[in-house]
Design an enzyme around this catalytic site. Sequence first.
Site, PDB file in Angstrom:
ATOM      1  N   ASP A 105     -12.765   1.519  -5.480  1.00 15.80           N
ATOM      2  CA  ASP A 105     -11.900   0.480  -5.458  1.00 15.80           C
ATOM      3  C   ASP A 105     -12.292  -0.692  -4.443  1.00 15.80           C
ATOM      4  O   ASP A 105     -12.920  -0.318  -3.382  1.00 15.80           O
ATOM      5  CB  ASP A 105     -10.757   1.103  -4.740  1.00 15.80           C
ATOM      6  N   HIS A 106     -12.334  -1.940  -4.567  1.00 17.51           N
ATOM      7  CA  HIS A 106     -12.407  -2.886  -3.672  1.00 17.51           C
ATOM      8  C   HIS A 106     -14.207  -2.666  -3.186  1.00 17.51           C
ATOM      9  O   HIS A 106     -14.464  -2.778  -1.936  1.00 17.51           O
ATOM     10  CB  HIS A 106     -11.738  -3.030  -2.404  1.00 17.51           C
TER      11      HIS A 106
ATOM     12  N   ASN B 232      -2.105  -0.134  -8.946  1.00 21.65           N
ATOM     13  CA  ASN B 232      -2.708   0.419  -8.120  1.00 21.65           C
ATOM     14  C   ASN B 232      -1.638   1.085  -6.974  1.00 21.65           C
ATOM     15  O   ASN B 232      -1.086   0.444  -6.645  1.00 21.65           O
ATOM     16  CB  ASN B 232      -3.767  -0.376  -7.418  1.00 21.65           C
TER      17      ASN B 232
ATOM     18  N   SER C 180      -0.434   3.461  -0.775  1.00 21.35           N
ATOM     19  CA  SER C 180       0.497   3.658   0.263  1.00 21.35           C
ATOM     20  C   SER C 180       1.497   4.729   0.142  1.00 21.35           C
ATOM     21  O   SER C 180       1.931   5.331   0.803  1.00 21.35           O
ATOM     22  CB  SER C 180       0.995   2.262   0.749  1.00 21.35           C
TER      23      SER C 180
END
Length: 309
Positions: free
Chosen positions: A82-83, A254, A257
């Site tokens: 991710d990222h 995605n 949180s």
Amino acid sequence: MPLVTSKKMLEDAYKGNYAIGAFNINNMEILQGVVQAAKAEKAPLILQVSAGARRYASPIYLRKLVEAAVEDSNLPICLHLDHGDSFELCKESIDSGFTSVMIDASHHSFAENIKITRNVVQYAHDRGVVVEAELGRLAGIEDDVNVSDKDAAFTDPDQVQEFVAKTGVDSLAIAIGTSHGAFKFKGEPKLRFDILQEVEKRLPNFPIVLHGASSVPQYLVEQINQYGGNMPGAKGVPEDMLRKAASMAVCKINIDSDIRMAVTATIRKYFAENPSHFDPRQYLGPARSAVEKLVRHKIVNVLGCNGKA
Ligand code: G3H
Ligand code: 13P
Ligand code: ZN
């Protein structure tokens, strides 16, 4: 079943008007909660690891935990970076067995984003790995990138065809008003479905990714605040908006949180009610169950990928 890429998952999701959940994992309990939910609902799964997760748990522990999940679940599971913020990080992930990577060069110029993304795509495709890239910039905080509201930018639909053609990327994350973290909207939630529609028109049958897609369930905000937390005004993307996005070109959603909040709300309540307990299994067990409950709800009521494994 070995790890798979997200290629077929996303193609099927596009055709079936649903989305695959991409859940961030940071420790064993989160992973087990997510995988239990996918098993129970027979859902294909994308497990994603951020740079922050790598720093926290170390790549080898995360990889071995995911290996265990693959063996235990017999589900189609894609392991995704991710990222990824550099070619080197993407390369390292590919070399160590990830089946999908995101190269997030969205904070660079359009030309530079194309150049960096194309390099990653070449390296990845030669090794059977798929690549997600990003156009436009989401507001919010990730460990390594902090984009303020004023620096956020919606995706320009006029750029997407050229970007995909020149990079050969397999999926594209776009900015339509979502943001990372638990405080996504000051006023009424609003997403730019018009941009999504334009992107869909210009890239027929091409899978789009939605980052920053937690819903920040209000029962979790209330539970956290009731038991000593302080998250006033936390707000996420309403579930009906996510369902609408999933019925359009969005094939990967995605979620991080919401998982963090499920864990925190459960542990806060547990400590308040059981001040004498000190065995981590006593509160991590319920936290894991809360993750499972949350993810099952997402799979069935938001993503619609139940029964698609
Ligand atoms: O997109 C960001 C994810 O929520 C990962 O967050 O970098 O704090 O692990 P992190
Ligand atoms: P949330 O902060 O909305 O969960 O977004 C997670 C995400 O986009 C991970 O890449
Ligand atoms: Zn993200």
